[in-house]
Write an enzyme that holds these catalytic residues in place. Structure first.
Site, PDB file in Angstrom:
ATOM      1  N   HIS A 110      36.573   3.392 -13.583  1.00  0.00           N
ATOM      2  CA  HIS A 110      35.307   3.965 -14.047  1.00  0.00           C
ATOM      3  C   HIS A 110      34.522   4.506 -12.860  1.00  0.00           C
ATOM      4  O   HIS A 110      34.856   4.218 -11.714  1.00  0.00           O
ATOM      5  CB  HIS A 110      34.474   2.871 -14.743  1.00  0.00           C
ATOM      6  CG  HIS A 110      34.047   1.807 -13.798  1.00  0.00           C
ATOM      7  ND1 HIS A 110      34.840   0.731 -13.488  1.00  0.00           N
ATOM      8  CD2 HIS A 110      32.939   1.678 -13.031  1.00  0.00           C
ATOM      9  CE1 HIS A 110      34.231  -0.032 -12.597  1.00  0.00           C
ATOM     10  NE2 HIS A 110      33.077   0.523 -12.295  1.00  0.00           N
ATOM     11  N   HIS A 138      31.965   7.543  -6.908  1.00  0.00           N
ATOM     12  CA  HIS A 138      33.354   7.226  -6.545  1.00  0.00           C
ATOM     13  C   HIS A 138      34.005   6.428  -7.658  1.00  0.00           C
ATOM     14  O   HIS A 138      33.305   5.784  -8.449  1.00  0.00           O
ATOM     15  CB  HIS A 138      33.403   6.424  -5.243  1.00  0.00           C
ATOM     16  CG  HIS A 138      32.774   5.069  -5.380  1.00  0.00           C
ATOM     17  ND1 HIS A 138      31.406   4.860  -5.274  1.00  0.00           N
ATOM     18  CD2 HIS A 138      33.322   3.852  -5.632  1.00  0.00           C
ATOM     19  CE1 HIS A 138      31.160   3.584  -5.458  1.00  0.00           C
ATOM     20  NE2 HIS A 138      32.302   2.936  -5.686  1.00  0.00           N
TER      21      HIS A 138
END
Ligand code: 2AM
Length: 171
Positions: A39, A121
């Site tokens: 995620h 990220h």
């Protein structure tokens, strides 16, 4: 309970991220994040009360997220926890704006912890033995998104398990 707001990848992108995680793991060791846990964290809320969690679920279910496309074209790392990640080589103004809008609203729920710097990220490895990306394939993925998830992090002996509590409506 421990909560965060995240972009959750659609199945095809999850698979592509998983392939990058496999390549990274083969090169750099450490603990590969399982596919189902991949995620992008938009806001880490930490521990919240049951009352706050209920309010946040209601809010996320009514939240409008402007559609966007995030280009993932670079590797990066956070040295201290040994995280190897994939993300963008350049800042993404739409994600930065989304992060800002989410934190404006979260502060209205009396939540604190807005970071001074947001580095979008997707973590692929934790406690990696090596953090250099030499020898890894150059990432080139596009993440089309239009909703966010409110996710609960449940700590287990072997790592964390993530459970989505609410999703914003699809735009
Ligand atoms: P990550 O985004 O680098 O993987 C649930 O724990 C998610 O929130 C993970 O994605 C994790 O890191 C992120 N996270 C955990 N603790 C955090 C903290 N103190 N500050 C910011 N993000 C955190």
């Amino acid at each position: 309970m421990r909560l965060f707001l995240a972009l959750v990848p659609p199945p095809e992108l999850r698979e592509q991220l998983g392939e990058l995680a496999d390549a990274a793991h083969a090169n750099c060791g450490g603990r590969r994040i399982p596919d189902e846990s991949l995620h992008l964290t938009l806001a880490f809320l930490g521990e919240v009360s049951d009352v706050q969690a209920t309010e946040l679920v209601d809010w996320v279910r009514r939240l409008t997220v402007p559609p966007g496309e995030w280009r993932l074209d670079g590797w990066g790392h956070f040295r201290r926890p040994g995280i190897l990640w994939v993300g963008g080589q350049s800042p993404d103004p739409a994600l930065t704006a989304l992060h800002g809008h989410l934190w404006d609203a979260l502060e209205g729920f009396d939540l604190t912890g807005r970071p001074t710097c947001f580095v979008p990220h997707v973590s692929l490895l934790r406690r990696a033995r090596r953090l250099e990306a030499h020898g890894l394939p150059a990432p080139d993925l596009v993440w089309g998104y239009n909703r966010v998830d409110l996710v609960r992090s449940i700590t287990r002996d072997w790592g964390s398990r993530y459970v989505s509590l609410a999703r914003s409506p699809q735009n």
